[in-house]
Write a protein that holds these residues in place. Structure first.
Motif, PDB file in Angstrom:
ATOM      1  N   CYS A  25      46.693 -46.499 -32.348  1.00 42.78           N
ATOM      2  CA  CYS A  25      47.693 -45.413 -32.334  1.00 42.78           C
ATOM      3  C   CYS A  25      47.574 -44.562 -33.594  1.00 42.78           C
ATOM      4  N   ALA A  26      47.374 -45.231 -34.744  1.00 48.86           N
ATOM      5  CA  ALA A  26      47.256 -44.500 -36.011  1.00 48.86           C
ATOM      6  C   ALA A  26      46.027 -43.610 -36.020  1.00 48.86           C
ATOM      7  N   LEU A  27      44.921 -44.098 -35.483  1.00 45.45           N
ATOM      8  CA  LEU A  27      43.691 -43.305 -35.432  1.00 45.45           C
ATOM      9  C   LEU A  27      43.863 -42.088 -34.527  1.00 45.45           C
ATOM     10  N   GLN A  28      44.529 -42.278 -33.393  1.00 44.22           N
ATOM     11  CA  GLN A  28      44.737 -41.157 -32.473  1.00 44.22           C
ATOM     12  C   GLN A  28      45.691 -40.123 -33.069  1.00 44.22           C
TER      13      GLN A  28
ATOM     14  N   VAL B  24      52.559 -46.985 -34.987  1.00 44.03           N
ATOM     15  CA  VAL B  24      52.541 -46.964 -36.450  1.00 44.03           C
ATOM     16  C   VAL B  24      53.748 -47.730 -37.004  1.00 44.03           C
ATOM     17  N   THR B  25      54.920 -47.473 -36.417  1.00 47.19           N
ATOM     18  CA  THR B  25      56.140 -48.147 -36.866  1.00 47.19           C
ATOM     19  C   THR B  25      56.046 -49.649 -36.656  1.00 47.19           C
ATOM     20  N   GLU B  26      55.504 -50.069 -35.520  1.00 44.40           N
ATOM     21  CA  GLU B  26      55.366 -51.500 -35.248  1.00 44.40           C
ATOM     22  C   GLU B  26      54.494 -52.180 -36.298  1.00 44.40           C
ATOM     23  N   PHE B  27      53.431 -51.518 -36.724  1.00 46.23           N
ATOM     24  CA  PHE B  27      52.542 -52.092 -37.737  1.00 46.23           C
ATOM     25  C   PHE B  27      53.275 -52.252 -39.065  1.00 46.23           C
ATOM     26  N   VAL B  28      54.027 -51.209 -39.464  1.00 52.02           N
ATOM     27  CA  VAL B  28      54.723 -51.222 -40.750  1.00 52.02           C
ATOM     28  C   VAL B  28      55.866 -52.226 -40.748  1.00 52.02           C
TER      29      VAL B  28
ATOM     30  N   LEU C 157      52.467 -60.021 -36.396  1.00 53.34           N
ATOM     31  CA  LEU C 157      51.746 -59.282 -35.363  1.00 53.34           C
ATOM     32  C   LEU C 157      50.586 -60.113 -34.831  1.00 53.34           C
ATOM     33  N   THR C 158      50.442 -60.141 -33.500  1.00 48.94           N
ATOM     34  CA  THR C 158      49.274 -60.783 -32.910  1.00 48.94           C
ATOM     35  C   THR C 158      48.058 -59.885 -33.131  1.00 48.94           C
ATOM     36  N   PRO C 159      46.845 -60.429 -33.086  1.00 53.66           N
ATOM     37  CA  PRO C 159      45.650 -59.584 -33.234  1.00 53.66           C
ATOM     38  C   PRO C 159      45.617 -58.440 -32.224  1.00 53.66           C
ATOM     39  N   GLU C 160      46.102 -58.702 -31.012  1.00 50.89           N
ATOM     40  CA  GLU C 160      46.095 -57.655 -29.981  1.00 50.89           C
ATOM     41  C   GLU C 160      47.032 -56.514 -30.362  1.00 50.89           C
ATOM     42  N   ARG C 161      48.254 -56.850 -30.826  1.00 48.50           N
ATOM     43  CA  ARG C 161      49.208 -55.812 -31.218  1.00 48.50           C
ATOM     44  C   ARG C 161      48.710 -55.069 -32.449  1.00 48.50           C
ATOM     45  N   ARG C 162      48.074 -55.781 -33.351  1.00 40.35           N
ATOM     46  CA  ARG C 162      47.545 -55.131 -34.553  1.00 40.35           C
ATOM     47  C   ARG C 162      46.506 -54.084 -34.170  1.00 40.35           C
ATOM     48  N   ARG C 163      45.609 -54.431 -33.243  1.00 38.99           N
ATOM     49  CA  ARG C 163      44.583 -53.475 -32.800  1.00 38.99           C
ATOM     50  C   ARG C 163      45.229 -52.268 -32.128  1.00 38.99           C
ATOM     51  N   HIS C 164      46.265 -52.519 -31.314  1.00 40.23           N
ATOM     52  CA  HIS C 164      46.966 -51.418 -30.644  1.00 40.23           C
ATOM     53  C   HIS C 164      47.566 -50.466 -31.677  1.00 40.23           C
TER      54      HIS C 164
ATOM     55  N   SER D 247      56.829 -53.821 -57.917  1.00 49.80           N
ATOM     56  CA  SER D 247      56.039 -52.654 -57.526  1.00 49.80           C
ATOM     57  C   SER D 247      56.039 -52.479 -56.012  1.00 49.80           C
ATOM     58  N   THR D 248      55.507 -51.354 -55.575  1.00 48.72           N
ATOM     59  CA  THR D 248      55.398 -51.061 -54.137  1.00 48.72           C
ATOM     60  C   THR D 248      54.008 -51.411 -53.598  1.00 48.72           C
ATOM     61  N   GLU D 249      53.295 -52.263 -54.323  1.00 43.67           N
ATOM     62  CA  GLU D 249      51.947 -52.641 -53.886  1.00 43.67           C
ATOM     63  C   GLU D 249      51.946 -53.316 -52.518  1.00 43.67           C
ATOM     64  N   ALA D 250      53.068 -53.910 -52.135  1.00 43.21           N
ATOM     65  CA  ALA D 250      53.136 -54.566 -50.820  1.00 43.21           C
ATOM     66  C   ALA D 250      52.862 -53.574 -49.698  1.00 43.21           C
ATOM     67  N   LEU D 251      53.124 -52.292 -49.945  1.00 45.61           N
ATOM     68  CA  LEU D 251      52.918 -51.279 -48.917  1.00 45.61           C
ATOM     69  C   LEU D 251      51.442 -50.982 -48.676  1.00 45.61           C
ATOM     70  N   GLN D 252      50.586 -51.375 -49.609  1.00 40.94           N
ATOM     71  CA  GLN D 252      49.157 -51.111 -49.424  1.00 40.94           C
ATOM     72  C   GLN D 252      48.639 -51.834 -48.186  1.00 40.94           C
ATOM     73  N   VAL D 253      49.144 -53.036 -47.953  1.00 42.55           N
ATOM     74  CA  VAL D 253      48.749 -53.808 -46.780  1.00 42.55           C
ATOM     75  C   VAL D 253      49.607 -53.448 -45.581  1.00 42.55           C
ATOM     76  N   ARG D 254      50.894 -53.211 -45.816  1.00 42.91           N
ATOM     77  CA  ARG D 254      51.848 -53.037 -44.722  1.00 42.91           C
ATOM     78  C   ARG D 254      51.852 -51.621 -44.146  1.00 42.91           C
TER      79      ARG D 254
END
Length: 405
Positions: A179-182, A159-163, A168-175, A58-65
């Motif tokens: 970006c996604a929120l903006q 967004v691409t970096e997250f996917v 990912l470090t916590p700092e990069r994850r927050r960044h 399944s594509t459930e892995a994308l729910q987190v990624r």
């Protein structure tokens, strides 16, 4: 694997993954990466099986990624009637008469972006042309403001970096989440305006569409817009650069394409096979799955190594060779669900933008090839690719005969 020190996360692998593909296929077709507790499949038949057996994988892995930064479920997560309906809306927006209109938009943006560099006789095809062009033309097709392309490109990078970031470090994850929120905040007012005053663009189509008798929510529409942005931008800028890189490295084939433009689709298809811009596709095993190299346990994340599958000698003759005349690729079907290569995925969740990507890359290459006469690498340029999940040239500095207009 025989060498326990081997890791897909190593610097050596990141520098040149293709050097390890044969080793993966032959020695560890089911490779477990302890740091990720994930499995990597590299044989063509195994990857095709995973991508087409939607019940077992399944594509459930994308729910987190993907879902946290795409601001809602993506097309690849959907199944059944919802997937059919929403995919159909997007596909219709990039085919038929709509696609012919988009080709004119593609030409206009390509000509505008390349124009300042023609008299100079020098250009970085990736950073001066590919990235600005891909973002601007996608925004235009969606009906968004192209003047804001640099800001949107910055958000898309996050967004691409997250996917695509495997670690990912916590700092990069927050960044990335910021970006996604903006990006969402930038899109929501547009969506709401198109609801009140719909036009002919894709966003208006999404705003006026219905699923199961109910209009799509603003979150649904925003998620689909981000989905389209990533699907259209990521492959295009990388593939344009990779196409010219391969043709410059094979001057006899470059000369053949110049002489016979009908060979251009074959050159693009071969570029996608040999160096697919999307190298990894994740799935989740819904039950224990046996392969020739071992077992993937239920619940595990499986990464399909597209780059390795596309170089499998069981699927292609002389698979590490760039050959626009190869007989085992099938250019006519290389941009459809029947493609032998797996650069666009396959099965139910094949890339929704395949037809648009083909039109975009063909149009751009047909425009640039006559303009970039005697094209060659700039003196001192050293080629380097970056990325594990998605991969492409960091830059492509070219010299060519100046064009005086």
């Amino acid at each position: 694997m025989p060498d326990p020190r081997f890791s897909i996360l190593s610097e050596d692998f990141a520098a040149a993954p293709h050097r390890y593909f044969a080793r993966l296929r032959e020695q560890a077709p089911v490779h477990h990466e302890p740091a990720l507790d994930s499995y990597f499949l590299s044989r063509h038949q195994d990857v095709r099986r995973v991508l087409t057996d939607h019940e077992a994988f399944s594509t459930e892995a994308l729910q987190v990624r993907a879902e946290p930064v795409r601001r809602g479920p993506v097309l690849a997560q959907m199944t059944g009637a919802e997937h059919t309906a929403k995919r159909g809306i997007v596909v219709r927006a990039f085919t038929g008469r709509a696609l012919q209109d988009q080709i004119r938009v593609i030409r206009t943006h390509a000509a505008g972006v390349v124009a300042p560099f023609l008299p100079r006789g020098r250009m970085d095809l990736v950073n001066d042309f590919g990235r600005p062009f891909a973002v601007r033309v996608t925004l235009d097709v969606l009906g968004l403001d192209t003047e804001a392309w640099q800001q949107v490109a910055h958000w898309l990078d996050g967004v691409t970096e997250f996917v695509t970031g495997l670690v990912l470090t916590p700092e990069r994850r927050r960044h990335c989440l910021d970006c996604a929120l903006q990006l969402e905040a930038h899109l929501v007012p547009v969506v709401e305006q198109r609801r009140r005053h719909p036009g002919e663009d894709l966003i208006s189509t999404l705003c006026t569409a219905e699923f199961d008798g109910t209009a799509l929510s603003t979150r649904d529409v925003t998620a689909l817009i981000v989905n389209v942005l990533l699907a259209a931008v990521e492959p295009a800028d990388k593939t344009i650069g990779l196409l010219f890189k391969h043709l410059i490295d094979h001057p006899e084939q470059l000369a053949q394409v110049r002489e016979d433009p009908a060979l251009l689709p074959a050159a693009i298809a071969e570029t996608l096979r040999l160096t697919p811009p999307v190298q990894l596709v994740p799935r989740r095993a819904e039950k224990d799955a046996e392969f020739a190299g071992g077992v993937v346990p239920a619940g595990a994340t499986v990464f399909c190594v597209i780059g390795a599958a596309n170089r499998d000698p069981a699927a292609f003759t002389a698979p590490d060779t760039f050959d626009i005349h190869r007989q085992d690729l099938g250019t006519a079907r290389s941009f459809t669900a029947a493609a032998q290569h797996l650069a666009f995925g396959t099965g139910l969740h094949q890339c929704v933008g395949a037809a648009f990507a083909r039109a975009e890359i063909e149009t751009v290459a047909a425009l640039l090839l006559p303009l970039l006469d005697r094209v060659r690498y700039s003196p001192g340029f050293r080629y380097r690719e970056v990325g594990l999940y998605t991969r492409g040239p960091a830059s492509l500095e070219l010299d060519f005969t100046p064009v005086h207009t």
